[in-house]
Design an enzyme around this catalytic site. Structure first.
Site, PDB file in Angstrom:
ATOM      1  N   ARG A 117      21.269 -58.541  44.834  1.00 31.43           N
ATOM      2  CA  ARG A 117      20.040 -58.319  45.599  1.00 31.43           C
ATOM      3  C   ARG A 117      19.331 -59.641  45.932  1.00 31.43           C
ATOM      4  NH1 ARG A 117      18.378 -52.994  41.943  1.00 31.43           N
ATOM      5  NH2 ARG A 117      19.904 -51.623  42.962  1.00 31.43           N
ATOM      6  N   ARG A 181      29.294 -62.698  46.854  1.00 34.08           N
ATOM      7  CA  ARG A 181      28.536 -61.463  47.037  1.00 34.08           C
ATOM      8  C   ARG A 181      29.465 -60.325  47.430  1.00 34.08           C
ATOM      9  NH1 ARG A 181      23.884 -59.089  50.606  1.00 34.08           N
ATOM     10  NH2 ARG A 181      25.039 -59.956  52.353  1.00 34.08           N
ATOM     11  N   SER A 273      -2.940 -85.626  52.143  1.00 34.64           N
ATOM     12  CA  SER A 273      -3.341 -86.188  50.867  1.00 34.64           C
ATOM     13  C   SER A 273      -4.843 -86.358  50.922  1.00 34.64           C
ATOM     14  CB  SER A 273      -2.649 -87.533  50.664  1.00 34.64           C
ATOM     15  OG  SER A 273      -3.374 -88.316  49.736  1.00 34.64           O
ATOM     16  N   LYS A 279      -1.751 -89.580  55.767  1.00 35.40           N
ATOM     17  CA  LYS A 279      -0.403 -89.453  55.208  1.00 35.40           C
ATOM     18  C   LYS A 279       0.229 -88.102  55.522  1.00 35.40           C
ATOM     19  CE  LYS A 279       1.595 -90.477  50.882  1.00 35.40           C
ATOM     20  NZ  LYS A 279       1.430 -90.637  49.428  1.00 35.40           N
ATOM     21  N   ASN A 281       3.056 -86.195  53.823  1.00 29.91           N
ATOM     22  CA  ASN A 281       4.062 -86.136  52.769  1.00 29.91           C
ATOM     23  C   ASN A 281       5.166 -85.141  53.112  1.00 29.91           C
ATOM     24  OD1 ASN A 281       3.135 -87.998  50.861  1.00 29.91           O
ATOM     25  ND2 ASN A 281       1.548 -86.581  50.181  1.00 29.91           N
ATOM     26  N   ARG A 312      32.005 -59.688  21.596  1.00 28.03           N
ATOM     27  CA  ARG A 312      30.642 -59.943  22.113  1.00 28.03           C
ATOM     28  C   ARG A 312      30.095 -61.161  21.387  1.00 28.03           C
ATOM     29  NH1 ARG A 312      27.447 -55.164  21.852  1.00 28.03           N
ATOM     30  NH2 ARG A 312      29.278 -54.674  23.094  1.00 28.03           N
TER      31      ARG A 312
END
Lengths: 445, 445, 445, 445
Positions: A117, A181, A273, A279, A281, A312
């Site tokens: 999923r 998948r 910023s 700036k 980023n 196990r």
């Protein structure tokens, strides 16, 4: 600690598939599918199955905290979940519930279900990221940029080739995950020790129906302690994170103030910023890198958990759960960030051209002169002089009689033109785009 | 995915220190302490500080989800938290808040604060586990058991020595973590690039006061991209998990049906199995091993994140947060499980003695015969005969004239008595206990 | 595969301490020291010890290949080595050789001895690298450079501060390794199961003398399966690699064609490219990064090997050997590369100044205006205009009446001067240098 | 440090493919194949190619040490190798050598070639190990043994099922590696920046011929910095090591003195202990576990190296080489040990039966009673009484009227017979064997 860093690690629709409720949902789905399979093979009454289905309808009705804590005394959350379900069942249905299964069957099948999923939104984000790369590749066939090796400028590439290389990586990672998948996520049903003894002769048939009901692969044998399936899933997620990290590393490098060839667009407040208002980023790429940073350690955890004991394991199996879910969440978050970042990439083609150091064309001139040590030496000297005296490389080269004779001013100009020294860049872009369209085509998915 | 597996990974009081609310609390504490420090050094008005303190009082009032998600555009949760705090402040206090700091200062200091707070319950659980080992060591000085090398029986030990060895490991790990808690968790304050330029000359004084206020170490330099502190914390946690894994591995091996020398007590439903009612699963040890399984990968993540760029990293730093908190949570959970498990350990001294294969005493006889190849060969043959024909080793040895002459029946009996072949086991137990008491003493903490 | 990549992974004097011959040397040294200790405590004749010492004199006389291969049947190289030594001994000395010890005692003690010997050149290279950083810090106090966060330019720093930050990292790593070398490398002596039973009452005394003879620490208990010592050594080496990676990452970034603020000097052919004659590849830094890339995985290996069974592990211990030696070799190689690279670093101070984007001074102006949202907004706008229209930030700011009133042209000029906005950079450099000199002083080593 | 631990890490024919000479051989093979491909497409004279082939004939003639050390200044061993080859060539051939290629093309292609060559003996050893498992599965269909979960006895299995489970793991790992060997090891040819600009229009054709010549896959694009191929190879090797570790962990557990259900045969001196002459150490399994211990960290190293910069990485790529070769060597060594160990496994069927605790049959009785809480409670009580009072479970059960009525003495006896409670064990064994034969069949390889 799930919310406070969710802008970095917890992005994308994948996260909804990894919640407590989603895991309880998956465990309940396994129990319902098991009951259905038992009924199909004559081991349960249809009424009991209906009762079980009804009791399992609402995953939200179960107390994840209490069920989780009970795992401390039983080793898994399954017994407490079963007890909670059984409170809603009459005796015959209660006896049918979980019949033939062991807790590991439920947890492993639920993990595979949750993985399946989660892969849907993750693959969708990877596909979107790939589509963005393809768009960049198509748009920038003529955008010449410096190649860079060891972070030093080298002969030119096109930005299309860079994008095509990213695309190739994403498509490889997607194909791998799509493949898993489709048939790499096996159901688990073996009972206490893998023999399905409780189910008598019907064991294999029940297991096969269970796989069908859940849309998981039907493995030839239980895999309680042969953990190839989680290992492969982990590796494919690690590979996807690695590919995304490569792209994002490039994005942060291209976005450097001194390079400035690409930037993440400034959406509302994005990447700003408070102290440096101008700036921009590269926050999308940084979030991808932060997630990717954590991939290899998690893959190592799951690989090192493969040394499981007997029928196990005592610890290694239990250690897998959290690592696998975390890896899914990080890969999903990274894919979401990348899918969001790439379409808003602002590419500065002019800056790419301007940044190109003319000296990177030395190789081209050597090639035009036919290669060989002599040509190499000549170019090395001219390049050094050009760098130290600031004179154009072309002028210096034309001082050599040999160059004048063999190439002439026109030949030198051509040899120094980055746009004429791109080799098979365009054909490689074609290939990556063709591969990409193949991956996308329905026949391949 | 925090609740559903909490019985395995999410145990102990440490978890409360690692919640979203706890992290917000820590970030607010840093901002308040910073304002206090600014005021102390003349950079803020006392009223503004009081206003800030008041606005930051209730960590629960802040929306972790919203703050977390905002990290997607700013790269950290700090700007959104500041915005939320500023909504409660007038302009002068708003300007004082966060003055001189950068987001990384707040996140790093909060991480160290959370680490410090988490280490208290973690160390307490480790101390309890160590105390249990000490009690076992004291109680079992006379309990002879098979030594086991490569999972094969070897000359005898005492169970006290086994417990003392566990104790030694725990005390080493505790000392390391105590040391870090005392002075290895530094405050972070450097401003945008580590120069504290906004604070003028007062920068170092403010940083020093901030450390005091928060009870963190005051580092000589900001450590924005020199990540020795998180690396050392991670390593010490990895070491603690490794030591706990060793103990728990032993517990699962001792609890094997065929060995049955120790078992986790059957508290209400603990370790039972629905399909195998008589079974006593070593669930406490298994939970420790599951946590420990995940340690090395997380340490590797934090070490590989050390290659940080310039004055603030693009990805590697952001990847650290989740890994470090996870490591704290896993180490805390493991310590809690171990502290709960060891006191209820049921040791079967008789079974230990019974399990001892007499052949492990061969080495003792060789030693009694003065060592040497001849003795070794004699014993090897006698041991083989004893194993294949089922005759007592002592009888076979006494068939040798040499053995009769040198040891006699009494000497052979003595040489074959496991309780007489324990070397310095008791003195080693003394040493471990003495170390342990030293670790516990106030002078050492 | 040891030679062909030795330019990257196999550099430095440390490699000589990690050869097959060096490991055999170490094992022989342990056997000789054990014999000496036995004699000291009355358990061996002085002649036997002399004979053993003589037989062990020439490590080169032993066939590493044959001894190594024999480990396939015995699990360690020790029995084959002992057999080879015994061929040179008479019976009494043969019986004395290895008395009381188990193979693990020899391998573990030899590993610690090899570690100790390897740390000498490694620490020497780290000290040289640190000295280079200190020299850079002293030389570049006035060299203003852009700070860079997330690879974007930020307020200015000095190159001295950058070098001081590197220095701090190296000194932390050195201190840690020095500490381990001084008392963190314990001798191993426990006999078959840790009780030293063969040695009777003299066990502890023999172990203590053995430690003295070898210059190793004397642990209170054998540590056959409590692997804190190798784990700490691995972590300290991982930390050192991480610090070196940080420095080298910075070097590769500074050396970028577009940044060009530092370059590795072009020694004879060093860093050149056959196809790009002018190129100066940062090969020293790249070699460090290549070694460092491999550190975290090796540390994880050693940490995950801590879950060792009973009195001697079946696999985890044996897996440690190679990983630990590799880690020593890689750390040593990285240190050697770094120590070679840093002194030849060519720093281009003028370029550093030129690269500085004036907009990074926005924060400084905000601070000069007293902080607050208003100032921040003003600057943000001016910065944006400056960036888009190419006008000087100062001119734009002086268009604001508020700025003119509060700062005036002089104030604006000052606020925009990077050299006046370095905060406590110089004091931090002082601190790092003072720490460094402390680390170097005899009292601290 | 290659020889002294070769009994553990350096076993099998694979090692010969990983020597310095083998790597030089591979690099020379790439250069020769490149020259051949150039000639095929009109870019080289046939005489030059012949001269190159001749000069490259004897890999042993090149000085690995000198070539390796030269990598310190050039970053790879290629320039020094080329210089050494060119010493043997006239000018035209010298100019042809390496034409169009960059050092990374040679190193990457050589790595893939070495991988391909190493996989042959590795796969052969894995096939032999699988064949041994198949033989065990065929031989032990009737050998009833305790299943074990969390190291506690659980309902019975057959030893055939255990062997079949091992077989399944090995066959999965083999299929993965076979698949990679067939088409997952791509040639590398891109020139300086991936555009093959030096080769003009012929680039792609030359690359394709090069792949054919070397028997490597022809990738659509160069993969200089998209490292999916090494990542997948590393993951597949990590998976193989994980599967081998699972088998070997089981072997060490089965070989425990207290379990003694399987032992590695005592070949000449194999697994013996000098101090414990009767001991049979599971040295083969231990060697496998030692190698496997080191796998996950190496895989993590290669995955974390995926974040490579631009057109050639500064450090991450160079870090891959050693890690990948080490992983090949460890996987090969482990496979060799396992292939040697499994055929000599001594299985003690009688002991398996004797070890079975009758209480494990409780589940069977619950099933015979139709499941449900009542039956479960009854059995739990009977099992507890049986354990504490030492009375047979059957007798206790027959005290219940309900049991007498529903099952009778015969029914109880049947329900308590392990051989009747094996579920689909035999069919699972059939499946594993059928899969195995399919894997072996020529159509699948």
């Amino acid at each position: 600690m799930t919310e406070i860093f969710s802008g970095i690690y917890g992005r994308g629709a994948v996260q909804g598939e990894l919640s407590d409720a989603a895991f309880i949902r998956a465990m309940l789905d396994v129990e319902v599918a098991l009951a259905t399979a038992l009924e199909r093979h004559g081991l349960a009454h249809v009424e009991a199955v209906a009762e079980i289905r009804d009791a399992c309808r609402d995953a939200g009705a179960f107390d994840a905290g209490a069920i989780g804590r009970a795992g401390a005394s039983s080793g898994t959350p399954v017994p407490a979940l079963l007890a909670a379900v059984r409170e809603r069942l009459g005796e015959p249905a209660a006896a049918t519930l979980h019949r033939g299964a062991t807790s590991q069957d439920i947890v492993d099948s639920a993990l595979m279900l949750v993985a399946r999923r989660s892969l849907a939104p993750l693959l969708s984000d990877l596909a979107n990221a790939a589509a963005s790369c393809a768009a960049l590749a198509r748009a920038h066939r003529k955008t010449v940029a410096a190649g860079r090796t060891l972070l030093q400028q080298a002969p030119p590439v096109t930005f299309a080739l860079k994008a095509a290389t990213w695309l190739r990586g994403l498509d490889l990672a997607r194909t791998q995950l799509e493949g898993l998948r489709a048939d790499g996520l096996p159901v688990q049903l073996g009972g206490a020790v893998g023999t399905l003894a409780v189910l008598g002769d019907a064991g294999l048939a029940v297991a096969s129906t269970l796989a069908e009901e859940l849309g998981l692969a039907a493995p030839p044998l239980p895999w309680h302690t042969v953990r190839v399936a989680p290992a492969r899933l982990a590796c494919a997620l690690g590979e996807a994170l690695g590919v995304m990290a490569k792209i994002s590393r490039d994005l942060t490098l291209l976005a450097q103030t001194e390079v400035a060839e690409a930037a993440e667009a400034a959406a509302a407040g994005r990447g700003g910023s408070s102290t440096l208002p101008h700036k921009r980023n590269p926050v999308g790429a940084v979030a991808v890198l932060a997630c990717a940073q954590r991939g290899p350690g998690l893959v190592a955890t799951i690989l090192s958990a493969m040394a499981q004991e007997h029928e196990r394991a005592a610890g290694a199996w239990q250690g897998e759960w959290g690592a696998l879910l975390e890896l899914l969440g990080l890969a999903g978050s990274a894919a979401s960030s990348l899918a969001e970042t790439l379409p808003m990439l602002e590419v500065d083609s002019a800056r790419m051209r301007d940044n190109l150091d003319p000296l990177v064309m030395a190789e081209s001139v050597v090639a035009a002169l036919g290669g060989g040590t002599g040509a190499r030496r000549l170019l090395a000297e001219a390049a050094r002089t050009s760098a130290s005296e600031g004179r154009p490389l072309g002028d210096l080269l034309l001082e050599s009689a040999d160059v004048r004779d063999r190439l002439g001013p026109d030949g030198v100009e051509k040899a120094l033109d980055p746009a004429r020294y791109l080799g098979v860049a365009d054909q490689l872009v074609d290939r990556a785009l063709a591969e990409h369209e193949g991956v996308l085509s329905p026949g391949r998915r």
